[in-house]
Structures are given as structure tokens and as C-alpha cells.
Design a protein around this motif. Structure first.
Motif, mmCIF file in Angstrom:
data_model
loop_
_atom_site.group_PDB
_atom_site.id
_atom_site.type_symbol
_atom_site.label_atom_id
_atom_site.label_comp_id
_atom_site.label_asym_id
_atom_site.label_seq_id
_atom_site.Cartn_x
_atom_site.Cartn_y
_atom_site.Cartn_z
ATOM 1 N N LEU A 185 -45.736 25.525 -52.676
ATOM 2 C CA LEU A 185 -44.728 26.572 -52.560
ATOM 3 C C LEU A 185 -43.700 26.361 -53.655
ATOM 4 O O LEU A 185 -43.501 25.243 -54.130
ATOM 5 C CB LEU A 185 -44.068 26.487 -51.179
ATOM 6 C CG LEU A 185 -43.114 27.581 -50.717
ATOM 7 C CD1 LEU A 185 -43.818 28.930 -50.682
ATOM 8 C CD2 LEU A 185 -42.594 27.243 -49.320
ATOM 9 N N ASP A 234 -38.340 33.639 -51.595
ATOM 10 C CA ASP A 234 -39.512 33.108 -50.904
ATOM 11 C C ASP A 234 -39.281 31.775 -50.210
ATOM 12 O O ASP A 234 -39.878 31.494 -49.183
ATOM 13 C CB ASP A 234 -40.675 32.968 -51.883
ATOM 14 C CG ASP A 234 -41.252 34.320 -52.270
ATOM 15 O OD1 ASP A 234 -41.120 35.262 -51.471
ATOM 16 O OD2 ASP A 234 -41.822 34.430 -53.366
ATOM 17 N N TYR A 235 -38.441 30.919 -50.768
ATOM 18 C CA TYR A 235 -38.122 29.650 -50.114
ATOM 19 C C TYR A 235 -36.792 29.145 -50.651
ATOM 20 O O TYR A 235 -36.644 28.936 -51.853
ATOM 21 C CB TYR A 235 -39.200 28.595 -50.370
ATOM 22 C CG TYR A 235 -38.848 27.266 -49.730
ATOM 23 C CD1 TYR A 235 -39.120 27.036 -48.387
ATOM 24 C CD2 TYR A 235 -38.206 26.271 -50.455
ATOM 25 C CE1 TYR A 235 -38.770 25.840 -47.790
ATOM 26 C CE2 TYR A 235 -37.850 25.068 -49.862
ATOM 27 C CZ TYR A 235 -38.134 24.858 -48.534
ATOM 28 O OH TYR A 235 -37.774 23.678 -47.935
ATOM 29 N N PRO A 267 -33.800 26.001 -43.945
ATOM 30 C CA PRO A 267 -34.853 26.525 -44.817
ATOM 31 C C PRO A 267 -35.321 27.899 -44.355
ATOM 32 O O PRO A 267 -35.681 28.079 -43.192
ATOM 33 C CB PRO A 267 -35.975 25.492 -44.677
ATOM 34 C CG PRO A 267 -35.761 24.880 -43.333
ATOM 35 C CD PRO A 267 -34.274 24.878 -43.113
ATOM 36 N N GLY A 287 -36.974 31.962 -46.074
ATOM 37 C CA GLY A 287 -37.648 32.628 -47.179
ATOM 38 C C GLY A 287 -38.898 33.331 -46.688
ATOM 39 O O GLY A 287 -39.530 32.912 -45.711
ATOM 40 N N GLN A 317 -42.020 33.787 -48.016
ATOM 41 C CA GLN A 317 -43.277 33.035 -48.076
ATOM 42 C C GLN A 317 -43.267 31.892 -47.062
ATOM 43 O O GLN A 317 -44.282 31.601 -46.419
ATOM 44 C CB GLN A 317 -43.483 32.466 -49.488
ATOM 45 C CG GLN A 317 -43.580 33.514 -50.579
ATOM 46 C CD GLN A 317 -45.015 33.872 -50.924
ATOM 47 O OE1 GLN A 317 -45.906 33.786 -50.089
ATOM 48 N NE2 GLN A 317 -45.231 34.292 -52.146
ATOM 49 N N TYR A 318 -42.120 31.236 -46.933
ATOM 50 C CA TYR A 318 -41.998 30.113 -46.001
ATOM 51 C C TYR A 318 -42.281 30.565 -44.566
ATOM 52 O O TYR A 318 -43.044 29.929 -43.832
ATOM 53 C CB TYR A 318 -40.599 29.519 -46.116
ATOM 54 C CG TYR A 318 -40.325 28.349 -45.206
ATOM 55 C CD1 TYR A 318 -40.950 27.123 -45.407
ATOM 56 C CD2 TYR A 318 -39.422 28.461 -44.152
ATOM 57 C CE1 TYR A 318 -40.689 26.043 -44.580
ATOM 58 C CE2 TYR A 318 -39.154 27.385 -43.321
ATOM 59 C CZ TYR A 318 -39.784 26.182 -43.541
ATOM 60 O OH TYR A 318 -39.520 25.115 -42.716
ATOM 61 N N GLU A 319 -41.694 31.683 -44.169
ATOM 62 C CA GLU A 319 -41.913 32.171 -42.804
ATOM 63 C C GLU A 319 -43.324 32.718 -42.626
ATOM 64 O O GLU A 319 -43.911 32.612 -41.546
ATOM 65 C CB GLU A 319 -40.864 33.227 -42.453
ATOM 66 C CG GLU A 319 -39.459 32.666 -42.339
ATOM 67 C CD GLU A 319 -38.597 33.437 -41.365
ATOM 68 O OE1 GLU A 319 -39.132 33.932 -40.353
ATOM 69 O OE2 GLU A 319 -37.380 33.537 -41.618
ATOM 70 N N VAL A 354 -43.165 21.493 -52.417
ATOM 71 C CA VAL A 354 -42.336 22.481 -53.101
ATOM 72 C C VAL A 354 -42.094 22.030 -54.532
ATOM 73 O O VAL A 354 -41.687 20.896 -54.774
ATOM 74 C CB VAL A 354 -40.989 22.682 -52.381
ATOM 75 C CG1 VAL A 354 -40.114 23.664 -53.151
ATOM 76 C CG2 VAL A 354 -41.217 23.191 -50.967
ATOM 77 N N ALA A 362 -37.258 19.940 -44.855
ATOM 78 C CA ALA A 362 -36.905 20.838 -45.958
ATOM 79 C C ALA A 362 -35.919 20.165 -46.907
ATOM 80 O O ALA A 362 -36.028 20.285 -48.128
ATOM 81 C CB ALA A 362 -36.303 22.130 -45.409
#
Length: 452
Positions: free
Chosen positions: A52, A58-59, A66, A68, A70-72, A89, A446
Motif C-alpha cells: 500500500l 488512499d492511506y 489510520p 483512507g 484503499q485501506y478501508e 506501506v 499503523a
């Protein structure tokens, strides 16, 4: 003769393509024998390896948490397929780009344009969302006033979109080797440059931090956002694609899109200041000082402080808990402080308290597992967590694994468990403590990625 030359050229081009494919692919396969290739990561393995990027849409870490898109999205995938994600990351997009061809990750969660010379060499997921390029400038600017005006392109953006559409608009594109999107936003705000291009999703995420900037115009057509998948994981890739198709039709997916990419997003609206990658809070230097003294990971201590007070001092909580670390009156008295003590004294006492709790769980060698126990004890009290461990042992389950212990911590709200002879601290509604511990440790993980 012409037919011969055409055939000859076709063979040459075909050979070049084969060599390119072999160059990118063959070094990253493990040969079992001459006729069989084994993937680095198989569908049967327990953990999915994910790459990621630190990216504003996104993040990122917002107020210590943390979040974003993409993260979720990855968290939802984890729930669906029932496998933990080993997330790495990276903040350097060139490093991420170089990983695309190696097939060392199951998922690379970044945007990558399907067209282009390298597209046939990678495996894409089905698109998980769509976006388009936009021009960013200051609010007083009405139009791009000259075809010679420089439009700056962030250091990674050319990897993910085609710039042909931008060139057709006669923009004088300046490709950046050093500056990322956030840095270009700063330069526009400071009037050092006038224009930049980025995708719409990033724009709506960053613009609330820059009240003087705006989207001037659309700079190209809509394009798909997809993950790069490991080409060897045929079954797993199909499972991921099936999930994307199904999940994209759910209310949860619609909620995530609105949450992150609406101009009035609840995540990015409101009064707050722009965060940086350099610190978690203004108390970092104090946290590090006492974390080092009492042998506690400072990022874990910071995660607890965020959970307790979001780094706001002077708060009074349930039962008279007070301050940044929400220490109970009895605990404050034990450590020789009170509500009039300084923030540093409260942090010092809280971290020392964490170190004392940790002594009860020294037999748990896995640090992440141990931190679940410590966080739950900080919230609920050690007695309740020790009760849950004893219940685990009674029912022949592993008392050093959080998954089992958290189950019995929740069950302590039921009389048959609260009244069990092995239980010393009685009834307790453990669901909140379990949620508390999980959130503290997730945030700590994170922080580990962001502040190594």
C-alpha cells in the motif's frame, strides 16, 4: 518481397516482446523442475501480502487514526475472504512501481493505468473505482491564460495515467522528480507555481486543507482504478475479482465512496489543521522520553493516549478519570499526581502504569498479542483480563491468544461466567474493552508503518 519483409519484421517484433516478457517475469519465479513453476504466494496460504502507498486519498493518518479509501477497502476484503493481511506501506512511488513486475505481493493497492507499454505484463483486478485528472490552481485564477503556462505533474502521476490527453490540451507539462502532490499544493498556495494536475479523488481529499485553492477544470477522461495482482495466484485473483464485483454493489461501498470522495466528505470536512508525516502529536517528545525510560514502545503509548483523550488535556471522564491518559483518581494518587499536575507528569505516570501492566503478561512473547492484553487491561483493569485468561484455561483454550481471551472477556457479562469459581473480579461488560484494545493495537500497527 514486401510480404517477406513484413513477415521478417513481425518475427523480430515478436522476439523482442518475448524477451521483454521473460526479462520482467522469469527472475521472479521459483523453478521446482523443468516443467513446473511454483508461485511465491499460493491461494492456500493463511496471509495475503499487500503493498500500500502513503497517499492522501488512499492511506493516511488523520487525528491519530489510520484511514483512507484503499485501506478501508482492504479491510473489507479481509472480512470477506477470512484471511489476515500483511500490509507494507511505502511512501516512495518509484519503489512501489518497481515492485509491480516482481509478483512478490498478492495485491499492490495503487492506481495503474491499463493502457500503455507495460500493461500486458501485469495482472489487474477488476476496477474498484473510477476517477479523472483535474487542474488545480488558486481561486482567483479564472482560466489558464497562456498555452505556455507550466502545468506541473507530481513525481508519480505519469505511472498511473496517460499524459497524451493532457498534451492534446497544449499544456506545457513539467514532470516532477522530487515533488509529490501535497508539496505541489503547497507551492501553488505559496504562489511559487500556478498549476498542477492530479486525480479528482486526491483533489477533494486535499482541498479542505487549502482554502485558497480550487479545481479549475477537467484535464482528461475518466479512467479505471484497479489493483495489481500476483499473476501466479489464479484462483485467489478470481476470488478477489468476484468480491470487487459483489462489494461494489453494496451500500457499504457507496458509503465509502461518499465518505472519501464527496466534496462534502465527513472525513475531510470540519475544522482541523493539516497533519504531517513527521509526528503523531505535539507531545511526541515527552512520550518518547518516558517510553524509553519505562521500556514501552512510544507509538503504543501514543495510541493509548489518542484512544483516551485524542491528545486533549483537561478532560474529565467516567469515574473521575482525568487528563491526557484518563487516569483514575486512585491511580493518580498512587503515582503522586492529581488534576493540577502538568501534562508531562500525567504522561509519565500513564506510561509507567502501562509498564506495570505489561509485567502481568510477560509470558506472551508475540508483541502484538501482548499489546492487546495490555490495552484491554488499561481500559478494563488487569483483574478482568486475568479472569478471561483463567476461563480460557478452564475450557482448554489458549490463554495467551487474544482471540480466545477476548471471547471470554465478553462472556464475563453473562452470569454463568461472571459467577464461575475461577473468576475473581466478577461481572464485566467486556465488549467495550475488546473494541478498545483492538482499536489501540490497529492504530499502533499503523503508527509502526508511518513512524518506523
Amino acid at each position: 518481397m514486401k510480404r517477406f519483409l513484413s513477415s521478417y519484421l513481425f518475427l523480430i517484433v515478436s522476439a523482442i516482446i518475448v524477451l521483454i516478457i521473460q526479462f520482467f517475469w522469469s527472475p521472479f519465479e521459483i523453478k521446482k523442475n523443468e516443467n513446473e513453476t511454483v508461485a511465491f504466494f499460493s491461494h492456500e496460504k493463511d496471509t495475503l501480502k499487500v503493498l500500500l502507498t502513503f497517499h492522501a486519498s488512499d492511506y493516511f493518518i488523520y487525528k491519530g487514526t489510520p484511514i483512507g479509501f484503499q485501506y478501508e477497502l482492504l479491510k473489507e476484503l479481509k472480512k470477506a475472504i477470512g484471511k489476515p493481511l500483511d500490509i507494507k506501506v511505502m511512501s516512495n512511488f518509484d519503489s512501489v512501481y518497481s515492485e509491480v513486475f516482481k509478483n512478490q505481493y498478492d495485491i499492490i493497492a495503487l492506481d495503474f493505468r491499463r493502457s500503455g507499454i507495460v500493461a500486458p505484463l501485469v495482472t489487474f483486478s477488476y476496477p474498484h473505482s473510477f476517477t479523472y485528472p483535474v487542474i488545480i490552481t488558486r481561486k482567483e485564477v479564472k482560466v489558464i491564460d497562456s498555452v505556455d503556462k507550466k502545468v506541473f505533474v507530481p513525481n508519480y502521476y505519469h505511472h498511473f495515467i496517460s499524459t497524451e490527453e493532457l498534451k492534446q490540451k497544449n499544456f506545457n507539462l513539467v514532470f516532477q522528480k522530487e515533488n509529490n502532490s501535497e508539496e505541489l499544493f503547497d507551492l501553488i498556495q505559496d504562489k511559487k507555481i500556478d498549476y498542477m494536475v492530479c486525480d479528482y479523488h486526491l483533489a477533494v481529499t486535499l482541498l479542505p486543507f487549502y482554502s485558497s485553492l480550487k479545481i479549475l477544470e477537467t484535464a482528461g477522461p475518466t479512467y479505471e482504478r484497479s489493483w495489481v495482482l500476483n499473476k501466479n495466484n489464479i484462483e485467489l485473483n478470481q476470488e478477489i475479482n468476484n468480491w470487487i464485483v459483489t462489494f461494489s454493489k453494496t451500500k457499504k461501498y457507496t458509503h465509502l465512496i461518499k465518505k472519501y470522495f464527496s466534496p462534502h466528505s465527513a472525513v475531510i470536512s470540519g475544522s482541523f489543521t493539516k497533519s504531517t508525516r513527521n509526528s503523531i502529536s505535539s507531545y511526541d517528545h515527552i512520550i518518547k522520553k518516558y517510553a524509553s525510560k519505562y521500556n514501552v514502545d512510544w507509538r503504543f503509548a501514543a495510541s493509548i493516549i489518542f484512544q483516551e483523550s485524542k491528545f486533549q488535556n483537561g478532560l474529565v471522564g467516567l469515574g473521575g478519570s482525568y487528563g491526557l491518559m484518563q487516569l483514575m483518581p486512585e491511580t493518580m494518587e498512587h503515582f503522586g499526581i492529581n488534576e493540577f499536575s502538568s501534562d508531562e507528569e500525567h504522561i509519565a505516570a500513564g506510561i509507567k502504569y502501562i509498564s506495570l501492566i505489561a509485567k502481568s503478561f510477560q509470558n506472551i512473547t508475540n508483541k502484538i498479542e501482548q499489546y492487546h492484553f495490555i490495552a484491554a487491561s488499561y481500559n478494563a483493569g488487569r483483574g478482568h483480563v486475568l479472569d478471561a485468561q483463567r476461563l480460557c484455561e478452564k475450557y482448554l483454550e489458549n490463554s495467551t491468544q487474544w482471540d480466545f481471551v477476548s471471547k471470554y472477556l465478553i462472556l464475563k457479562s453473562k452470569s454463568e461466567y461472571a459467577n464461575d469459581p475461577v473468576v475473581k473480579s466478577g461481572f464485566f461488560p467486556g465488549k467495550h474493552a475488546v473494541k478498545y484494545a483492538n482499536e489501540v493495537v490497529e492504530r499502533y500497527e499503523a503508527y509502526l508503518l508511518m513512524y518506523p
